[in-house]
Enzyme design. Structure first.
Site, PDB file in Angstrom:
ATOM      1  N   ASN A  11      50.970  45.411  40.092  1.00  0.00           N
ATOM      2  CA  ASN A  11      50.315  46.256  41.215  1.00  0.00           C
ATOM      3  C   ASN A  11      51.513  46.107  42.460  1.00  0.00           C
ATOM      4  O   ASN A  11      51.180  44.681  43.114  1.00  0.00           O
ATOM      5  CB  ASN A  11      49.119  46.052  41.621  1.00  0.00           C
ATOM      6  CG  ASN A  11      48.576  47.046  42.852  1.00  0.00           C
ATOM      7  OD1 ASN A  11      49.358  47.930  43.391  1.00  0.00           O
ATOM      8  ND2 ASN A  11      47.765  46.562  43.553  1.00  0.00           N
ATOM      9  N   LYS A  13      51.957  47.476  44.918  1.00  0.00           N
ATOM     10  CA  LYS A  13      51.539  47.816  46.366  1.00  0.00           C
ATOM     11  C   LYS A  13      52.486  48.534  47.111  1.00  0.00           C
ATOM     12  O   LYS A  13      53.520  49.357  46.664  1.00  0.00           O
ATOM     13  CB  LYS A  13      50.920  46.772  47.155  1.00  0.00           C
ATOM     14  CG  LYS A  13      49.866  46.002  46.173  1.00  0.00           C
ATOM     15  CD  LYS A  13      49.163  44.856  47.009  1.00  0.00           C
ATOM     16  CE  LYS A  13      48.235  44.016  46.036  1.00  0.00           C
ATOM     17  NZ  LYS A  13      47.638  43.117  46.705  1.00  0.00           N
ATOM     18  N   HIS A  97      40.911  49.750  44.283  1.00  0.00           N
ATOM     19  CA  HIS A  97      41.495  48.279  44.642  1.00  0.00           C
ATOM     20  C   HIS A  97      41.115  48.153  45.820  1.00  0.00           C
ATOM     21  O   HIS A  97      40.702  49.094  46.590  1.00  0.00           O
ATOM     22  CB  HIS A  97      42.968  48.524  44.523  1.00  0.00           C
ATOM     23  CG  HIS A  97      43.816  46.964  44.977  1.00  0.00           C
ATOM     24  ND1 HIS A  97      43.509  46.463  46.201  1.00  0.00           N
ATOM     25  CD2 HIS A  97      44.247  46.154  44.068  1.00  0.00           C
ATOM     26  CE1 HIS A  97      44.130  45.271  45.894  1.00  0.00           C
ATOM     27  NE2 HIS A  97      44.701  45.272  44.708  1.00  0.00           N
ATOM     28  N   GLU A  99      41.999  47.048  48.614  1.00  0.00           N
ATOM     29  CA  GLU A  99      42.617  47.370  49.613  1.00  0.00           C
ATOM     30  C   GLU A  99      42.364  48.934  50.026  1.00  0.00           C
ATOM     31  O   GLU A  99      42.573  49.260  51.194  1.00  0.00           O
ATOM     32  CB  GLU A  99      44.437  47.267  49.625  1.00  0.00           C
ATOM     33  CG  GLU A  99      44.574  45.737  49.677  1.00  0.00           C
ATOM     34  CD  GLU A  99      45.726  45.229  48.847  1.00  0.00           C
ATOM     35  OE1 GLU A  99      46.802  46.007  48.271  1.00  0.00           O
ATOM     36  OE2 GLU A  99      45.713  44.103  48.520  1.00  0.00           O
ATOM     37  N   GLU A 169      38.513  41.459  40.896  1.00  0.00           N
ATOM     38  CA  GLU A 169      39.335  40.851  41.798  1.00  0.00           C
ATOM     39  C   GLU A 169      38.598  40.463  43.081  1.00  0.00           C
ATOM     40  O   GLU A 169      38.139  41.247  43.714  1.00  0.00           O
ATOM     41  CB  GLU A 169      40.345  41.745  42.298  1.00  0.00           C
ATOM     42  CG  GLU A 169      41.202  42.414  41.131  1.00  0.00           C
ATOM     43  CD  GLU A 169      42.424  42.970  41.674  1.00  0.00           C
ATOM     44  OE1 GLU A 169      43.506  42.410  41.404  1.00  0.00           O
ATOM     45  OE2 GLU A 169      42.505  44.167  42.280  1.00  0.00           O
ATOM     46  N   GLY A 175      45.949  38.082  47.500  1.00  0.00           N
ATOM     47  CA  GLY A 175      47.041  37.630  48.258  1.00  0.00           C
ATOM     48  C   GLY A 175      46.921  36.508  49.233  1.00  0.00           C
ATOM     49  O   GLY A 175      47.494  36.451  50.283  1.00  0.00           O
ATOM     50  N   SER A 215      45.670  36.460  43.162  1.00  0.00           N
ATOM     51  CA  SER A 215      46.362  35.205  43.265  1.00  0.00           C
ATOM     52  C   SER A 215      46.822  34.459  41.962  1.00  0.00           C
ATOM     53  O   SER A 215      46.787  33.323  41.903  1.00  0.00           O
ATOM     54  CB  SER A 215      45.922  33.955  44.173  1.00  0.00           C
ATOM     55  OG  SER A 215      45.919  34.510  45.685  1.00  0.00           O
TER      56      SER A 215
HETATM   57  P1  PGA Z   1      47.674  39.221  44.347  1.00  0.00           P
HETATM   58  O1  PGA Z   1      47.023  40.559  44.440  1.00  0.00           O
HETATM   59  O2  PGA Z   1      47.917  38.819  42.979  1.00  0.00           O
HETATM   60  O3  PGA Z   1      48.730  39.017  45.430  1.00  0.00           O
HETATM   61  O4  PGA Z   1      46.497  38.228  44.817  1.00  0.00           O
HETATM   62  C1  PGA Z   1      46.450  40.816  43.238  1.00  0.00           C
HETATM   63  C2  PGA Z   1      45.795  42.586  43.460  1.00  0.00           C
HETATM   64  O5  PGA Z   1      45.836  43.020  44.470  1.00  0.00           O
HETATM   65  O6  PGA Z   1      45.811  43.177  42.390  1.00  0.00           O
END
Ligand code: PGA
Length: 259
Positions: A11, A13, A97, A99, A169, A175, A215
């Site tokens: 992803n 983003k 997601h 976000e 997640e 992140g 992460s």
């Molecule tokens: P990350 O993001 O690996 O940077 O923690 C995972 C995601 O948002 O799908």
């Protein structure tokens, strides 16, 4: 032994520009060719989908949109429909997601409508679920993920389940460099699978792929993917680095879906 093909999603983003999106996709496609047992999907920014579709053409790597409108067409300024994603070469769609849930306030009813829009357009949907730090600290993780699965899958018929993947997640792990321990993640994955089983049946539940996200890095991927109910990962930060992403794809090839 469950017959689930391991899967790793990247992803991106709101990252990359056209030139590096093409180069990154090319490296991912070259690397994925050496790990044929893993399904790899890239989710670039919408504006670069066509560019990346061209690069991925002829490779084993699939393409997905990070979001789509719940509407199919019409006067919805700025929105992109699932049919448009399909039109430019996407086979997959991310829904829910964190976000978008927590950053943009998308609620389960809207996410359920987006999930249906994706399926109706012929896309495979990757549904993201997960608890916030506050919810975890209040010991509400199990309630939250069960509620999300129930609400987001409302009115999805059993026949559509083969087009669905769930990504667990934990929001506090995205992140942040923090990761759920493999054992904690496994416990939630098992609960998600059990929830799918109670909504549908045991066969559908054991066929459902459930990925872990938050992460995931080359250093922790193998331990996470070795868990019985973790079938791969949804990768954010590390998916922007072709070498790190490739190491995670290889870990999925070696560790996932073995029982
Ligand atoms: P990350 O993001 O690996 O940077 O923690 C995972 C995601 O948002 O799908």
């Amino acid at each position: 032994m469950p017959d689930r093909t391991p899967c790793v999603g990247g992803n991106w983003k709101m990252n990359t520009r056209a030139a590096d999106a093409g180069a990154l996709a090319k490296s991912v496609a070259d690397g994925a060719a050496s790990v044929p047992g893993v399904e790899v999907i890239l989710f670039p920014p919408a504006i670069y989908l066509q560019e990346v579709a061209g690069t991925l053409s002829g490779s084993s790597v699939a393409l997905g949109g990070q979001d789509a409108s719940e509407q199919s067409d019409g006067a919805w300024t700025g929105q992109i429909s699932a049919g448009m994603l399909r039109d430019v070469g996407c086979t997959h769609l991310l829904v829910g997601h964190s976000e978008r849930r927590h950053g943009l306030g998308e609620q389960d009813a809207l996410l359920n409508a987006k999930l249906h829009a994706g399926l109706e357009a012929g896309l495979d949907v990757m549904l993201c679920i997960g608890e916030t730090l506050q919810e975890r600290q209040a010991d509400r993780t199990a309630d939250v993920v069960v509620e999300q699965v129930q609400a987001d899958l409302a009115n999805v018929p059993m026949e559509a389940l083969s087009s669905l993947t769930i990504a667990y997640e934990p929001v506090w792990a995205i992140g942040t460099g923090l990761t759920a321990s493999p054992e904690d993640a496994q416990a939630v994955h098992a609960l998600v699978r059990q929830t799918v089983g109670s909504l549908y049946d045991g066969t559908s539940a054991s066929a459902m792929r459930i990925l872990y996200g938050g992460s995931v890095k080359p250093g922790n991927a193998a331990d996470l993917f070795a868990q019985a109910d973790i079938d791969g990962g949804l990768i954010g930060g590390a998916s922007l680095d072709a070498e790190q992403f490739q190491a995670i794809v290889e870990a999925a090839g070696q560790s996932c879906c073995r029982s």
